[in-house]
Design a protein around this motif. Structure first.
Motif, PDB file in Angstrom:
ATOM      1  N   GLY A   1     -48.689   3.675 -45.286  1.00 60.15           N
ATOM      2  CA  GLY A   1     -49.018   3.267 -43.921  1.00 60.15           C
ATOM      3  C   GLY A   1     -49.051   1.764 -43.685  1.00 60.15           C
ATOM      4  N   HIS A   2     -48.947   0.972 -44.752  1.00 58.30           N
ATOM      5  CA  HIS A   2     -49.013  -0.485 -44.560  1.00 58.30           C
ATOM      6  C   HIS A   2     -47.728  -1.035 -43.950  1.00 58.30           C
ATOM      7  CE1 HIS A   2     -52.591  -0.378 -47.125  1.00 58.30           C
ATOM      8  NE2 HIS A   2     -52.902  -1.503 -46.501  1.00 58.30           N
ATOM      9  N   LEU A   3     -47.901  -1.917 -42.988  1.00 56.37           N
ATOM     10  CA  LEU A   3     -46.741  -2.598 -42.399  1.00 56.37           C
ATOM     11  C   LEU A   3     -46.139  -3.524 -43.453  1.00 56.37           C
ATOM     12  CD1 LEU A   3     -45.037  -3.334 -39.870  1.00 56.37           C
ATOM     13  CD2 LEU A   3     -46.741  -5.112 -39.399  1.00 56.37           C
ATOM     14  N   ARG A   4     -44.879  -3.319 -43.743  1.00 56.39           N
ATOM     15  CA  ARG A   4     -44.231  -4.137 -44.782  1.00 56.39           C
ATOM     16  C   ARG A   4     -43.400  -5.255 -44.172  1.00 56.39           C
ATOM     17  NH1 ARG A   4     -39.381  -1.631 -48.261  1.00 56.39           N
ATOM     18  NH2 ARG A   4     -40.960  -0.264 -49.179  1.00 56.39           N
TER      19      ARG A   4
ATOM     20  N   LEU B   1     -41.400   7.393 -35.844  1.00 59.47           N
ATOM     21  CA  LEU B   1     -40.767   6.828 -37.038  1.00 59.47           C
ATOM     22  C   LEU B   1     -39.832   7.820 -37.711  1.00 59.47           C
ATOM     23  CD1 LEU B   1     -44.031   5.193 -38.260  1.00 59.47           C
ATOM     24  CD2 LEU B   1     -42.035   3.973 -37.396  1.00 59.47           C
ATOM     25  N   VAL B   2     -40.233   9.080 -37.689  1.00 57.89           N
ATOM     26  CA  VAL B   2     -39.440  10.128 -38.333  1.00 57.89           C
ATOM     27  C   VAL B   2     -39.258  11.233 -37.306  1.00 57.89           C
ATOM     28  CG1 VAL B   2     -39.344  11.758 -40.257  1.00 57.89           C
ATOM     29  CG2 VAL B   2     -40.522   9.588 -40.545  1.00 57.89           C
TER      30      VAL B   2
ATOM     31  N   HIS C   1     -36.594  -0.923 -33.547  1.00 55.86           N
ATOM     32  CA  HIS C   1     -36.357  -2.329 -33.896  1.00 55.86           C
ATOM     33  C   HIS C   1     -36.545  -2.604 -35.381  1.00 55.86           C
ATOM     34  CE1 HIS C   1     -38.179  -2.008 -29.816  1.00 55.86           C
ATOM     35  NE2 HIS C   1     -37.167  -2.789 -29.472  1.00 55.86           N
ATOM     36  N   GLY C   2     -36.705  -1.544 -36.143  1.00 56.16           N
ATOM     37  CA  GLY C   2     -36.687  -1.695 -37.597  1.00 56.16           C
ATOM     38  C   GLY C   2     -37.996  -2.086 -38.267  1.00 56.16           C
ATOM     39  N   TRP C   3     -39.108  -2.084 -37.559  1.00 49.50           N
ATOM     40  CA  TRP C   3     -40.362  -2.340 -38.277  1.00 49.50           C
ATOM     41  C   TRP C   3     -40.467  -1.314 -39.411  1.00 49.50           C
ATOM     42  CZ3 TRP C   3     -45.314  -4.072 -35.246  1.00 49.50           C
ATOM     43  CH2 TRP C   3     -45.005  -5.184 -34.450  1.00 49.50           C
ATOM     44  N   THR C   4     -40.960  -1.775 -40.537  1.00 47.26           N
ATOM     45  CA  THR C   4     -40.932  -0.948 -41.743  1.00 47.26           C
ATOM     46  C   THR C   4     -42.332  -0.812 -42.324  1.00 47.26           C
ATOM     47  OG1 THR C   4     -38.692  -1.693 -42.153  1.00 47.26           O
ATOM     48  CG2 THR C   4     -39.857  -0.758 -44.031  1.00 47.26           C
ATOM     49  N   TYR C   5     -42.669   0.413 -42.674  1.00 42.52           N
ATOM     50  CA  TYR C   5     -44.013   0.713 -43.206  1.00 42.52           C
ATOM     51  C   TYR C   5     -43.878   1.358 -44.578  1.00 42.52           C
ATOM     52  CZ  TYR C   5     -45.048   0.295 -38.226  1.00 42.52           C
ATOM     53  OH  TYR C   5     -45.138  -0.148 -36.932  1.00 42.52           O
ATOM     54  N   GLU C   6     -44.811   1.022 -45.465  1.00 41.80           N
ATOM     55  CA  GLU C   6     -44.890   1.718 -46.751  1.00 41.80           C
ATOM     56  C   GLU C   6     -45.314   3.169 -46.489  1.00 41.80           C
ATOM     57  OE1 GLU C   6     -44.014   0.062 -49.300  1.00 41.80           O
ATOM     58  OE2 GLU C   6     -44.457  -2.042 -48.891  1.00 41.80           O
TER      59      GLU C   6
ATOM     60  N   LEU D   1     -51.703  -3.950 -37.816  1.00 40.83           N
ATOM     61  CA  LEU D   1     -50.554  -3.151 -37.374  1.00 40.83           C
ATOM     62  C   LEU D   1     -50.109  -2.105 -38.389  1.00 40.83           C
ATOM     63  CD1 LEU D   1     -48.502  -6.025 -35.719  1.00 40.83           C
ATOM     64  CD2 LEU D   1     -49.939  -4.319 -34.603  1.00 40.83           C
ATOM     65  N   ASN D   2     -51.032  -1.721 -39.274  1.00 45.01           N
ATOM     66  CA  ASN D   2     -50.710  -0.603 -40.159  1.00 45.01           C
ATOM     67  C   ASN D   2     -50.721   0.685 -39.336  1.00 45.01           C
ATOM     68  OD1 ASN D   2     -50.624  -2.342 -42.371  1.00 45.01           O
ATOM     69  ND2 ASN D   2     -52.859  -2.235 -42.585  1.00 45.01           N
ATOM     70  N   LEU D   3     -50.081   1.713 -39.859  1.00 44.66           N
ATOM     71  CA  LEU D   3     -50.054   2.987 -39.126  1.00 44.66           C
ATOM     72  C   LEU D   3     -51.469   3.547 -38.995  1.00 44.66           C
ATOM     73  CD1 LEU D   3     -46.910   4.716 -40.665  1.00 44.66           C
ATOM     74  CD2 LEU D   3     -47.118   3.472 -38.499  1.00 44.66           C
ATOM     75  N   VAL D   4     -51.696   4.296 -37.942  1.00 45.73           N
ATOM     76  CA  VAL D   4     -53.021   4.899 -37.730  1.00 45.73           C
ATOM     77  C   VAL D   4     -53.100   6.175 -38.565  1.00 45.73           C
ATOM     78  CG1 VAL D   4     -54.604   5.877 -36.036  1.00 45.73           C
ATOM     79  CG2 VAL D   4     -53.171   3.897 -35.431  1.00 45.73           C
ATOM     80  N   GLU D   5     -54.025   6.154 -39.510  1.00 42.04           N
ATOM     81  CA  GLU D   5     -54.105   7.253 -40.483  1.00 42.04           C
ATOM     82  C   GLU D   5     -54.919   8.414 -39.951  1.00 42.04           C
ATOM     83  OE1 GLU D   5     -54.986   5.909 -44.420  1.00 42.04           O
ATOM     84  OE2 GLU D   5     -54.508   7.881 -45.279  1.00 42.04           O
TER      85      GLU D   5
END
Ligand code: FES
Ligand SMILES: [Fe+2]
Length: 401
Positions: A141-144, A111-112, A133-138, A160-164
């Motif tokens: 980590g939450h999928l927005r 992502l970064v 493809h532009g998936w966006t997360y807060e 599908l939230n990021l794995v913390e």
């Protein structure tokens, strides 16, 4: 009230005790020595199985310093891959730091990313947007958002939230574990050293520069160089030894960590009790080991934060962040810090300490020495290696609660 009593009122009790011991050795010209000499097996620096065991214990399950708190302003994200897996650390607008695998939940893109070969820097951002493809997360980590979300039939976005990853902050440092698991307390992990750092003002420091290089030496060889003052007189004869006493150090143990005061010449013969960091750093170079792989070295007017990572048995990834006091961060200080950086990083560290570690690594491969010997002026080095061995064996675990 005596002078010393006034100093003790403000200095954390454990640091005050260390300063008091320091005062004794400097006044009397004595040395605190370890109990015995010993040696470290050569295999611990070259053997792949030993390296793997360190990876599976220390680097997989211990809190590791990922950077200084000032590297992450509110609303930013910092890629961190020195532990061998892609991690992104975020600070949300409310100031909280979190860490995640830097891996998009769609098809796994980072992502970064950092640009070019420069050391990773935090990017200001409101959210993490995958460049594929532009998936966006807060930043928590939450999928927005997913483009064309309706085409992912039957796939629950809540999964599908990021794995913390466990992440916490204390004393001005951000810690992360590379393995998912329960939260930990960085303050508890530091076993009192966070109070020393607080008294010394670590959290207020600003980043001047960061270097991130890989050298051909086991990470423990560079750690060894910061665990004894015995070599300063010879290896650093023409650079920093003119400012130092010969191998006069006092050490405080805080669990597997340590805080040391390495005597500067100004301290010899006795001194007025130091009331603040500046006074203490004129007398000594306080050096903290945050076990296993991070050092803080308090030079007279700046700090070296050094992470020693281990990409391979014969490689250290050396991440040196030079931190400066906020009142000296203006442009008119630029030439001073440039000169200082060149002396400490390019000359003392690269040409002296790291060059030595690389020469030793070659020597180890020759088989001439079955072990590296340490005398009673190097006992903290032996203790560090006992700590590594105990962590591998599972008998030493981080105190994180
Ligand atoms: S891999 Fe991240 S959006 Fe596709
Ligand atoms: Fe050194």
């Amino acid at each position: 009230m005596t002078e010393l009593a006034i100093a003790k009122d403000t200095v954390p009790a454990t640091l005050a005790q260390l300063i008091s011991r320091f005062e004794t050795v400097c006044r009397d010209g004595t040395r605190e020595l370890g109990d015995e000499a010993g040696s470290v097996p050569a295999a611990h620096y070259i053997d792949r199985a030993h390296w793997q065991a360190e990876q599976d214990s220390l680097f997989a399950h211990w809190p590791i310093v990922a950077g200084h708190s000032a590297e992450l302003t509110p609303g930013s994200a910092l890629p961190f891959d020195a532990l061998g897996v892609p991690i992104v650390i975020t600070r949300s607008a409310d100031g909280r730091v979190r860490a995640f695998f830097n891996v998009c939940r769609h098809r796994g893109m980072a992502l970064v990313t950092s640009k070019g070969t420069a050391p990773p820097k935090a990017t200001p951002c409101k959210a993490l947007v995958c460049p594929y493809h532009g998936w966006t997360y807060e930043l928590d980590g939450h999928l927005r958002h997913r483009l064309h979300a309706e085409t992912f039939d039957g796939i629950d976005p809540a999964t599908l939230n990021l794995v913390e990853l466990p992440c916490d902050e204390a004393g001005g440092l951000v810690f992360v574990k590379r393995t998912p698991g329960p939260a930990f307390s960085a303050a508890a992990f530091l076993q009192g050293l966070d109070q020393h750092m607080q008294w010394m003002g670590l959290a207020d420091m600003k980043v001047y520069r960061k270097v991130d290089h890989v050298y051909r030496a086991n990470w423990k060889l560079t750690a060894d160089a910061f665990l004894e003052g015995y070599h300063i007189r010879v290896l650093h004869r023409d650079t920093i030894y003119p400012f130092f006493a010969d191998a006069i150090t006092v050490n405080l143990r805080a669990g597997p960590h340590q805080d040391s005061l390495v005597a500067r010449r100004a301290a010899i013969g006795g001194f007025e009790p130091p009331r603040d960091r500046a006074a203490l750093c004129k007398l000594s170079t306080p050096t903290q080991l945050i076990f296993p792989n991070t050092f803080l070295i308090w030079h007279p007017d700046y700090v070296s934060l050094i992470g020693m990572f281990s990409p391979a048995p014969d490689e250290v990834r050396w991440v040196h962040t030079m931190l400066i006091p906020p009142e000296r961060s203006g442009e008119d200080w630029g030439a001073h810090w440039e000169k200082t950086f060149n002396l400490i990083e390019k000359t003392v560290f690269q040409q002296e300490d790291i060059a030595t570690a690389m020469a030793i690594q070659k020597g180890l491969a020759s088989g001439a020495n079955t072990g590296l010997i340490a005398g009673r002026l190097e006992s903290e080095l032996l203790r560090f290696h006992r700590g590594v061995d105990a962590a591998i064996a599972g008998s030493l675990t981080p105190a994180v609660r």
